[in-house]
Design an enzyme around this catalytic site. Sequence first.
Site, PDB file in Angstrom:
ATOM      1  N   HIS A 467      -0.383   0.931  -4.036  1.00  0.00           N
ATOM      2  CA  HIS A 467      -1.425   1.197  -3.437  1.00  0.00           C
ATOM      3  C   HIS A 467      -2.792   0.411  -3.176  1.00  0.00           C
ATOM      4  O   HIS A 467      -3.093  -0.002  -2.203  1.00  0.00           O
ATOM      5  CB  HIS A 467      -2.250   2.807  -3.809  1.00  0.00           C
ATOM      6  CG  HIS A 467      -3.162   3.343  -3.231  1.00  0.00           C
ATOM      7  ND1 HIS A 467      -2.731   4.586  -2.291  1.00  0.00           N
ATOM      8  CD2 HIS A 467      -4.416   3.035  -2.902  1.00  0.00           C
ATOM      9  CE1 HIS A 467      -3.913   4.773  -1.677  1.00  0.00           C
ATOM     10  NE2 HIS A 467      -5.013   4.106  -2.120  1.00  0.00           N
ATOM     11  N   GLU A 468      -3.407  -0.081  -4.099  1.00  0.00           N
ATOM     12  CA  GLU A 468      -4.425  -1.228  -4.293  1.00  0.00           C
ATOM     13  C   GLU A 468      -4.080  -2.428  -3.663  1.00  0.00           C
ATOM     14  O   GLU A 468      -4.697  -2.912  -2.968  1.00  0.00           O
ATOM     15  CB  GLU A 468      -4.893  -1.066  -5.621  1.00  0.00           C
ATOM     16  CG  GLU A 468      -5.401   0.105  -6.410  1.00  0.00           C
ATOM     17  CD  GLU A 468      -6.497   0.827  -5.378  1.00  0.00           C
ATOM     18  OE1 GLU A 468      -7.044   0.383  -4.513  1.00  0.00           O
ATOM     19  OE2 GLU A 468      -6.452   2.118  -5.418  1.00  0.00           O
ATOM     20  N   HIS A 471      -4.185  -2.192   0.009  1.00  0.00           N
ATOM     21  CA  HIS A 471      -5.351  -2.237   0.526  1.00  0.00           C
ATOM     22  C   HIS A 471      -5.872  -3.700   0.521  1.00  0.00           C
ATOM     23  O   HIS A 471      -6.525  -4.227   1.334  1.00  0.00           O
ATOM     24  CB  HIS A 471      -6.714  -1.501  -0.471  1.00  0.00           C
ATOM     25  CG  HIS A 471      -6.785  -0.198  -0.287  1.00  0.00           C
ATOM     26  ND1 HIS A 471      -7.007   0.475   0.990  1.00  0.00           N
ATOM     27  CD2 HIS A 471      -6.676   0.918  -1.112  1.00  0.00           C
ATOM     28  CE1 HIS A 471      -7.140   1.649   0.802  1.00  0.00           C
ATOM     29  NE2 HIS A 471      -6.784   2.047  -0.367  1.00  0.00           N
ATOM     30  N   HIS A 474      -4.802  -5.812   3.300  1.00  0.00           N
ATOM     31  CA  HIS A 474      -5.530  -5.380   4.728  1.00  0.00           C
ATOM     32  C   HIS A 474      -6.942  -6.330   4.607  1.00  0.00           C
ATOM     33  O   HIS A 474      -7.485  -6.669   5.417  1.00  0.00           O
ATOM     34  CB  HIS A 474      -6.089  -3.972   4.448  1.00  0.00           C
ATOM     35  CG  HIS A 474      -6.685  -3.276   5.787  1.00  0.00           C
ATOM     36  ND1 HIS A 474      -7.151  -1.974   5.794  1.00  0.00           N
ATOM     37  CD2 HIS A 474      -6.453  -3.740   6.921  1.00  0.00           C
ATOM     38  CE1 HIS A 474      -7.577  -1.884   6.949  1.00  0.00           C
ATOM     39  NE2 HIS A 474      -7.331  -2.709   7.755  1.00  0.00           N
TER      40      HIS A 474
HETATM   41 ZN   LIG Z   1      -6.902   4.096  -1.344  1.00  0.00          ZN
END
Ligand SMILES: [Zn+2]
Length: 674
Positions: A467-468, A471, A474
């Site tokens: 998940h991290e 990010h 991104h």
């Molecule tokens: Zn998040």
Amino acid sequence: MEILLKKFNTKFETAPFSQIKMDDYKPAFEENIKNAKAEIDAIVNNPETPTFKNTLEALDFAGNPLDRLSSIFFNLNSAETSDEMQKIAQEVSPLLTEFSNDITLNEDLFKRIKAIHNQKESLNLTTEQQTLVDKKYKGFVRNGALLNDEQKSKLREIDTQLAKLKLTYGENVLSETNNYQLHITNESDLKGLPEGVIEAAKSEAENRKLEGWVFTLDYPSYIPFLTYADHRELRKEFAIAAGKKAFQNNEFDNQENVKNIVRLRHERANLLGYASHAHFVLEERMAQNPDKVISFLNDLLEKAKPAAEREFAELSAFAKGLDGIDQLEKWDGAYYSEKLKQKLFNLDDEKLKPYFKLANVLNGAFTIAGKLYGLKFIEVFDIEKYHNDVTTYEVKDENNELVAVFYADFFPRKGKRNGAWMTSYKSQSIRNGKNDRPHISNVCNFTPPTATKPSLLTFNEVTTLFHEFGHGLHGMLANTVYPSLSGTSVYWDFVELPSQIFENWCYEPEALALFAKHYETGEIIPQEYVEKIKESASFQEGMATMRQISFGLLDMTYHGKPQTIENVKAFEEKAFENTKLYPDVAENCMSTSFSHIFQGGYSSGYYSYKWAEVLDADAFAYFQEKGIFDKEVATKFKENVLSKGGTEHPMTLYKKFRGQEPKPEALLKRAGLI
Ligand SMILES: [Zn+2]
């Protein structure tokens, strides 16, 4: 201090942590704020007519040393703090707020921006430049820049009142949380609870100088009790105590605060020209307006409800069979769900952990990013780090060009706050043709290695890492001109797409084969485990979905149109009408302790949890159609989403990637609801 006032003379301009002294921060903030103010003044006092370049572009690049200082300081305040640092944070935060108010309330600056906004169609601006004009203009307007003086002072008055009410609301919830304890002196009342939970309750009692065991309404104490305690009457007592926080007609009651917050938010929105608070909030969201959110939630409800009812019936039958329970109540849900889950899956973390050595999992994330986006992660040792646990990487593309610097900081320690997050030490932008690459960091609190074992992750930690890291991608792949539109600077209900989509690879055998290898034998994780992980991930998804929808609908009912609320409890009951499974508890009320929407920043935003899931499932379904490592889909995702930041409306970006608006079917399918 000098070092914090200008560009760093280090490799890739990385932060020179070892050269910064604690005493440097405050004077450096003061000096950088002064310099940034001078830059703004120069823009405002420029005798030339306002142009995009001399106003908006200049504004977006102003205060660069201040931005870098702020990111270093506040990143460290989260990851490696000290009493001294927290004290400095207390001192500099008001200075920064004042500085940002000075900008948003600067009427002369607004005049220049407005002049450009009024003629933006004729200026031959790029899409990104138009977005920047709109964003900056809206920033002022949403703060009241178009109001007359009387309206402006009304707005400030409402803001002051709202700030006070929200504070009181939060303080009441906290007081009510702290004022209750479940004190147990009879050891047999603890039956069913895991050893660790009992130990924690014992030391809580010792802290309070009491015999026996104490449980509190704090989640780490409350949730395990409701999940494991066999004693039904005690679960009931505890659950009811939790449900009546700030709903007891005492000095900490929040019913009037709820009414006043809702009323003032509505007034504020009207004053600024919006039909409701939700209209105001959603203007800057992918979902755009309350009608769209409400139909999104209701559409999802229609599909999830049959599954939720089926699961509820299944759980009821299970409880009936096990303990002769005739009516499943709110205090039974977590307890029997856990028992049913154990029976169905019998999948515990200890079996899985050997397959998830941290180093392997991280390499897995790197490999997948390589297959999809052509990235290479090279560990380097010539970039400064703020702690020995941190590892540093140069991230390069297929042409060996630098894409980003990546910091990974994975283990808990004193001075690091809980949880997991992605942040940046330097944002990406393009100035005078030079593409300044970003410095991205992932900070987590994973199971540390021991003397005999490397760090082995639970599956939950594996998805957290992905998940991290999503990010992180991104941030790393950002490719925009203006820093305020770069990377994760996107609408709030769009920002979880890159992170959540990346989690999907953790459930794919083809991806797991790359990294889920037993740390001793090298054996790839058995297919049977993969199946169980998948199945247990969608266990009771119908009920969970309906619960999220009910909160989203309650939020929209409060904020989507003008409301006169006679009775908070009755109002809430009506909003929950279509989403109920358990019998109502008369002495409980959710709204008086729903801090997310009444104290925190989630008002008119609760729907975004589900919204983000719909997006990531729909986007990943596209990968599944073409192959989870398909280069073409990956390139589309990179070029239209990951690299674009907030340069265009997220729905436009999404449609460019996907060819159509997101549909809920993929989520419903993944959750096993259709
Ligand atoms: Zn998040």
